[in-house]
Scaffold this active site. Sequence first.
Site, mmCIF file in Angstrom:
data_model
loop_
_atom_site.group_PDB
_atom_site.id
_atom_site.type_symbol
_atom_site.label_atom_id
_atom_site.label_comp_id
_atom_site.label_asym_id
_atom_site.label_seq_id
_atom_site.Cartn_x
_atom_site.Cartn_y
_atom_site.Cartn_z
ATOM 1 N N TYR A 40 4.317 -0.267 -4.983
ATOM 2 C CA TYR A 40 4.320 0.552 -6.307
ATOM 3 C C TYR A 40 5.343 0.925 -6.792
ATOM 4 C CZ TYR A 40 -0.590 1.293 -5.158
ATOM 5 O OH TYR A 40 -1.885 1.194 -5.027
ATOM 6 N N LYS A 57 0.956 -2.442 8.955
ATOM 7 C CA LYS A 57 0.730 -3.856 9.283
ATOM 8 C C LYS A 57 1.738 -4.614 9.912
ATOM 9 C CE LYS A 57 -2.364 -7.454 8.860
ATOM 10 N NZ LYS A 57 -3.388 -7.574 9.451
ATOM 11 N N ASP A 116 -3.467 4.370 -0.776
ATOM 12 C CA ASP A 116 -4.279 4.205 -2.147
ATOM 13 C C ASP A 116 -5.654 3.844 -1.604
ATOM 14 O OD1 ASP A 116 -5.040 4.538 -4.573
ATOM 15 O OD2 ASP A 116 -3.775 3.073 -5.491
ATOM 16 N N ASP A 122 -6.029 -2.767 8.972
ATOM 17 C CA ASP A 122 -7.605 -3.660 8.963
ATOM 18 C C ASP A 122 -8.428 -2.988 10.148
ATOM 19 O OD1 ASP A 122 -5.373 -4.856 10.538
ATOM 20 O OD2 ASP A 122 -6.328 -6.927 10.514
#
Length: 360
Positions: free
Chosen positions: A126, A193, A250, A226
């Site tokens: 972002y 991740k 987000d 995930d």
Amino acid sequence: MSTPHTVTLIRGDGIGPEVAAATQLAVNATGVAIDWTVVDAGVDIMEAEGTPLPEKVFEAVRKTKVAIKGPITTPVGFGFRSANVELRKILDLYANLRPAKSLVGVKSKFTDIDLVIVRENTEDLYIGVEFAQNTPEAAAARDFLSKLSGTPLREDAAIGVKPISEFGSRRIVKFAFDYARQNGRKKVTAVHKANIMKFTDGLFLEVARDVAQSYPDIEFEDRIVDNMCMQLMQKPELYDVLVMPNLYGDILSDLTAGMIGGLGVAPGANIGENGAVFEAIHGSAPKYAGQNKANPTALILSGVMMLRYLGEGAAADRLQQAVADVIAEGKDVTYDLSPAGVTPVGTHEMAQAIASRLNP
Ligand code: NAD
């Protein structure tokens, strides 16, 4: 009488002014003395002011340090960056707090959800360092990065940059642990991740593990993003406070908002060292603007968070209970919450019903 708290109310655009007025009504009904500075922002004032976010909005927020804001439309193709992102950046509101708590009377596939997402607000993808496809900048970035990494990058690729710093990771993870401690929460889960993004998310995870050492009273664990999504669908009761970099935050906060019945009831806060801006997760829903139709719950619950931030815990509890009671009763609620066969009321009427529970 105690000195009133000073708060800026940014009305926003679309449904913003309506949910902002409803929130001011409900917060005032708690009896907490607030000296409001009301300012406008958004597309409705762009023509007159030349910008959706005039300097006077920043001036007011810098002065009061605390603000609550209605949503602001991000104009597409006007050359302005999101007013929301600008506000967060300029005030360095690095922590985005998004609680998701089930309310009786709100339709959802899940019950008894009680999760808090702590999203890093200033870094990650972002940051806005992006180079468009087929530009000399993208070519230079590709060239540089290919040489540096030894990995060829396709000629038609646009490029974005994902910075994750030790400083940014440390302060957001600390924020999550402090929040857990101050709010009687038992566990913090770091979401990442790091198995694939070993250096960026890897750094976030390493810092999270380090910070966790200073909070032996709070349980700590980590989950790959995930897997986290699947776990939230299958065993949400195992989770409590979740802390993560910007993009995952987000996405996961919309997921958890969906789990409690949608955007109409999901509050939020952006908090920094020197101030805080409270706002609903939802946007300006332009199709409902000016119709007295939008659900004010999300912004009123953001007002509950604001009262807690101001040290008005008892008033916050009373307002939260009033919102829960009105929704559970299902009589004075907006279209999205009204049970079958019940005529919905408007934004203002729902706020009045909440206020009258506080001032019978
Ligand atoms: P949105 O949240 O405005 O609306 C999506 C849909 O959700 C609406 O059509 C409506 O059906 C429902 N909804 C949202 N809030 C509701 C409420 N309070 N009561 C009842 N129903 C509600 O999302 P969008 O359409 O993607 O975004 C519209 C604009 O808002 C965009 O310009 C976007 O950039 C902006 N936005 C602003 C903020 C913010 O100010 N913090 C946040 C998100 C989006």
